[in-house]
Write an enzyme that holds these catalytic residues in place. Sequence first.
Site, PDB file in Angstrom:
ATOM      1  N   SER A 239      -0.719   5.620  11.750  1.00  0.00           N
ATOM      2  CA  SER A 239      -1.736   6.329  10.532  1.00  0.00           C
ATOM      3  C   SER A 239      -2.291   7.522  11.147  1.00  0.00           C
ATOM      4  CB  SER A 239      -3.166   5.386  10.444  1.00  0.00           C
ATOM      5  OG  SER A 239      -2.778   4.193   9.896  1.00  0.00           O
TER       6      SER A 239
HETATM    7  N1  SAH Z   1      -2.518   0.220  12.216  1.00  0.00           N
HETATM    8  C1  SAH Z   1      -1.117   0.899  12.275  1.00  0.00           C
HETATM    9  C2  SAH Z   1      -0.484   1.678  11.112  1.00  0.00           C
HETATM   10  C3  SAH Z   1       0.142   0.506  10.415  1.00  0.00           C
HETATM   11  S1  SAH Z   1       1.400   1.120   9.116  1.00  0.00           S
HETATM   12  C4  SAH Z   1      -1.256   2.002  13.681  1.00  0.00           C
HETATM   13  O1  SAH Z   1      -2.143   2.056  14.323  1.00  0.00           O
HETATM   14  O2  SAH Z   1       0.049   2.317  14.006  1.00  0.00           O
HETATM   15  C5  SAH Z   1       0.906  -0.603   8.289  1.00  0.00           C
HETATM   16  C6  SAH Z   1       1.601  -1.723   8.933  1.00  0.00           C
HETATM   17  O3  SAH Z   1       1.281  -2.716   8.185  1.00  0.00           O
HETATM   18  C7  SAH Z   1       3.192  -1.612   9.132  1.00  0.00           C
HETATM   19  O4  SAH Z   1       3.243  -1.854  10.580  1.00  0.00           O
HETATM   20  C8  SAH Z   1       3.742  -3.005   8.367  1.00  0.00           C
HETATM   21  O5  SAH Z   1       4.831  -3.541   8.694  1.00  0.00           O
HETATM   22  C9  SAH Z   1       2.480  -3.741   8.483  1.00  0.00           C
HETATM   23  N2  SAH Z   1       2.218  -4.658   7.228  1.00  0.00           N
HETATM   24  C10 SAH Z   1       2.734  -4.587   5.888  1.00  0.00           C
HETATM   25  N3  SAH Z   1       2.449  -5.803   5.366  1.00  0.00           N
HETATM   26  C11 SAH Z   1       1.930  -6.739   6.030  1.00  0.00           C
HETATM   27  C12 SAH Z   1       1.574  -8.157   6.057  1.00  0.00           C
HETATM   28  N4  SAH Z   1       1.541  -8.743   4.999  1.00  0.00           N
HETATM   29  N5  SAH Z   1       0.960  -8.755   7.308  1.00  0.00           N
HETATM   30  C13 SAH Z   1       0.846  -7.930   8.593  1.00  0.00           C
HETATM   31  N6  SAH Z   1       1.557  -6.683   8.600  1.00  0.00           N
HETATM   32  C14 SAH Z   1       1.756  -6.016   7.473  1.00  0.00           C
END
Ligand code: SAH
Length: 215
Positions: free
Chosen positions: A64
């Site tokens: 993010s």
């Molecule tokens: N918080 C992260 C940014 C994440 S981007 C950071 O600091 O880097 C969003 C993430 O959510 C991705 O890695 C994606 O794989 C995950 N995601 C999407 N759907 C999900 C689900 N149902 N359960 C867990 N993670 C999920």
Amino acid sequence: MNDSYRHKGMRRRLVDQLREKGIQDETILQAIGNIPRHFFLDRVFEETAYEDRAFPIGQNQTISQPYTVAYQTALLNIKKRDSVLEIGTGSGYQACVLAEIGARVFTVERNEHLHFFAKGMFEKLDYPRIRAYLRDGYKGLAEFAPFDKILVTAAAPYVPDALLAQLKSGGSLIIPVGKEQQIMTRITNVEGKGFVREELDIFRFVPFLKGIQKK
Ligand code: SAH
């Protein structure tokens, strides 16, 4: 990769930018000033890692934007030792920010590759208390519920009931809701009143997908 004076300088400039964009909480700014974001990214982004933007982390996912991390963290209004569930570990950066400001962090990720990458980062940067699980975030993390705060870092088509059910009384869920763009939404479990919903600013996240993705 190392964390040099030059990286620290770039980090200070990022913190100044976030302050100019309206982030006021000094503990959050300090956390962002402490954590080497370039460690979470591929070497090719070493020079740009401290720009206020999202970057690819593989698996079609992104780390993010620092402003978004700071904004969501500020909405959580973390008190020391709050238990916080993060949905979407991704690179692990947001989880480290939460740990740095004193939260007890639980984080879940659906993508096996990213899950193991983030676990490696927690070890490398010495956050042994962050607990990371390979799970479908739509189900939350029932065995450790209820949580003081829950943070979703992917674009949710709707608010999953399981997450509301895992919120303590007085606790809040921060979740970006919507398709192409999302409305940052805070839902607070208010004693005697039920769930109170506030709709805030517009953001763009990668999608909240169902099920686990194995390597
Ligand atoms: N918080 C992260 C940014 C994440 S981007 C950071 O600091 O880097 C969003 C993430 O959510 C991705 O890695 C994606 O794989 C995950 N995601 C999407 N759907 C999900 C689900 N149902 N359960 C867990 N993670 C999920």
